[in-house]
Design a protein around this motif. Structure first.
Motif, PDB file in Angstrom:
ATOM      1  N   SER A  74       0.798  -1.331  -0.043  1.00 13.90           N
ATOM      2  CA  SER A  74      -0.084  -0.048  -0.014  1.00 13.90           C
ATOM      3  C   SER A  74       1.104   1.187   0.023  1.00 13.90           C
ATOM      4  N   LEU A  75       1.828   1.110   0.735  1.00 13.23           N
ATOM      5  CA  LEU A  75       2.820   2.283   0.723  1.00 13.23           C
ATOM      6  C   LEU A  75       3.471   2.646  -0.706  1.00 13.23           C
ATOM      7  N   PHE A  76       3.924   1.424  -1.040  1.00 10.82           N
ATOM      8  CA  PHE A  76       4.455   1.633  -2.556  1.00 10.82           C
ATOM      9  C   PHE A  76       3.458   2.383  -3.459  1.00 10.82           C
ATOM     10  N   LEU A  77       2.005   1.891  -3.549  1.00 13.42           N
ATOM     11  CA  LEU A  77       1.049   2.272  -4.386  1.00 13.42           C
ATOM     12  C   LEU A  77       0.810   3.541  -3.990  1.00 13.42           C
ATOM     13  N   SER A  78       0.746   3.980  -2.998  1.00 16.60           N
ATOM     14  CA  SER A  78       0.378   5.528  -2.439  1.00 16.60           C
ATOM     15  C   SER A  78       1.605   6.598  -2.824  1.00 16.60           C
ATOM     16  N   THR A  79       2.694   5.908  -2.718  1.00 11.37           N
ATOM     17  CA  THR A  79       3.907   6.775  -2.960  1.00 11.37           C
ATOM     18  C   THR A  79       3.948   7.099  -4.453  1.00 11.37           C
ATOM     19  N   VAL A  80       3.630   6.175  -5.344  1.00  5.69           N
ATOM     20  CA  VAL A  80       3.475   6.210  -6.842  1.00  5.69           C
ATOM     21  C   VAL A  80       2.489   7.165  -7.039  1.00  5.69           C
ATOM     22  N   LYS A  81       1.554   7.060  -6.550  1.00  6.39           N
ATOM     23  CA  LYS A  81       0.456   7.964  -6.869  1.00  6.39           C
ATOM     24  C   LYS A  81       0.515   9.432  -6.284  1.00  6.39           C
TER      25      LYS A  81
END
Length: 322
Positions: free
Chosen positions: A161-168
């Protein structure tokens, strides 16, 4: 000079004081900014979109052509600051969300205000911006990985989730800004003079929101150690960043740039992710860091500028010069 540019210069000159006053105001009247808490990620997106609008393809070509100082500075940032955060948590026996918050801010990319400090200090602005750009682009991978390594024992880390949020939150706004700058060119450059004001207002709004969300727990026995930890974290980052750049024999302007790039963090990103994925208390270290590193950075930049007996000027040395 337009009124917006004049306003930006005034805000920039007094920004540190404005951050302190706005934080105090929201501590006393937290309802002022409480409504912003769910919208922090959008505010950060605005800041990073503005960063993207100022970047050109040439900025990325510069990194590719002369990568060594940029890579060295980025690696130093992502090694020194998370490791320092972890060591300080051990030394001061921090636990739980507070420890996770210290490590979170230590795992963030370089702070957006570091390039301003490098400029004021007579540092290599081109190198500073290049490290800031690379460290920000690497954040989706570096930040979850570092958190899992150093903070996993303190709190559950939702790495995916952190990875996806940081990308977003980080990559999409920057890439969109670069694309628009590439397509519209000079038309975009005509509006870039308003971006500092927009970013400064957005940072103030994020600080206000995090203070409002944490006002009941900001100055308690559980968080009393956060302030000295944050101060030591930041100052040690400056010292080790400067020492590292001296050991690899960089020139004085480049040493200044790397010092700021290592010691200053994107604390707005830390606060945003802390509130989104952890508990509000985990955002306290990022909030204090945001206030403190603007103070310490301004003092250090002023000292270097006074020492060099000159006005701030843009230094753009070749990135492979040593």
């Amino acid at each position: 000079m337009s009124k917006v540019e004049k306003l930006g210069k005034v805000i920039g000159r007094w920004f540190t004081l404005l951050v302190i006053l706005w934080a105090a105001f929201n501590y006393i009247l937290p309802k002022t900014s409480l409504w912003l808490v769910p919208n922090i990620s959008y505010l950060l997106g605005i800041i990073l979109f503005g960063m993207g609008l100022t970047l050109r393809i040439e900025d990325f070509e510069r990194i590719a052509k002369r990568p060594l100082p940029v890579i060295a500075g980025t690696v130093a940032h992502y090694v020194i600051m998370p490791t320092l955060a972890w060591l300080l948590c051990l030394i001061f026996q921090l636990k739980g969300a507070t420890a996770a918050g210290v490590i979170l801010v230590g795992s963030c990319p370089s702070g957006t205000s570091s390039s301003v400090m490098a400029y004021l200090a007579g540092g290599d602005v081109a190198l500073d911006v290049s490290i800031e750009t690379l460290s920000t682009l690497l954040a989706p991978i570096a930040l979850p990985g570092l958190l899992l390594t150093f903070a996993g024992k303190y709190i559950d880390i939702p790495t995916t989730s952190l990875f996806l949020s940081t990308v977003k939150i980080v990559l999409f706004p920057i890439i969109l800004g670069v694309i628009l700058h590439t397509i519209f060119g000079k038309k975009i450059e005509k509006i870039t003079h308003v971006l500092p004001v927009v970013s400064q207002v957005a940072i103030l709004m994020i600080v206000g929101a995090v203070i409002a969300a944490n006002h009941a727990n900001l100055f308690t026995a559980a968080t009393a150690l956060v302030i000295p930890v944050v101060i030591l974290h930041n100052l040690s980052g400056y010292a080790l960043g400067f020492l590292f750049s001296k050991l690899i024999r960089l020139r004085d302007p480049q040493r200044k740039a790397i010092t700021f790039e290592v010691g200053m963090q994107d604390s707005s990103l830390g606060a945003t992710l802390a509130i989104k994925y952890f508990v509000p208390a985990a955002a306290i270290p990022s909030t204090i860091f945001s206030i403190w590193h603007n103070i310490s950075g301004s003092v250090l930049a002023s000292y270097w500028r006074t020492k060099s007996n000159g006005e701030p000027r843009v230094i753009r040395t070749e990135l492979n010069e040593v």
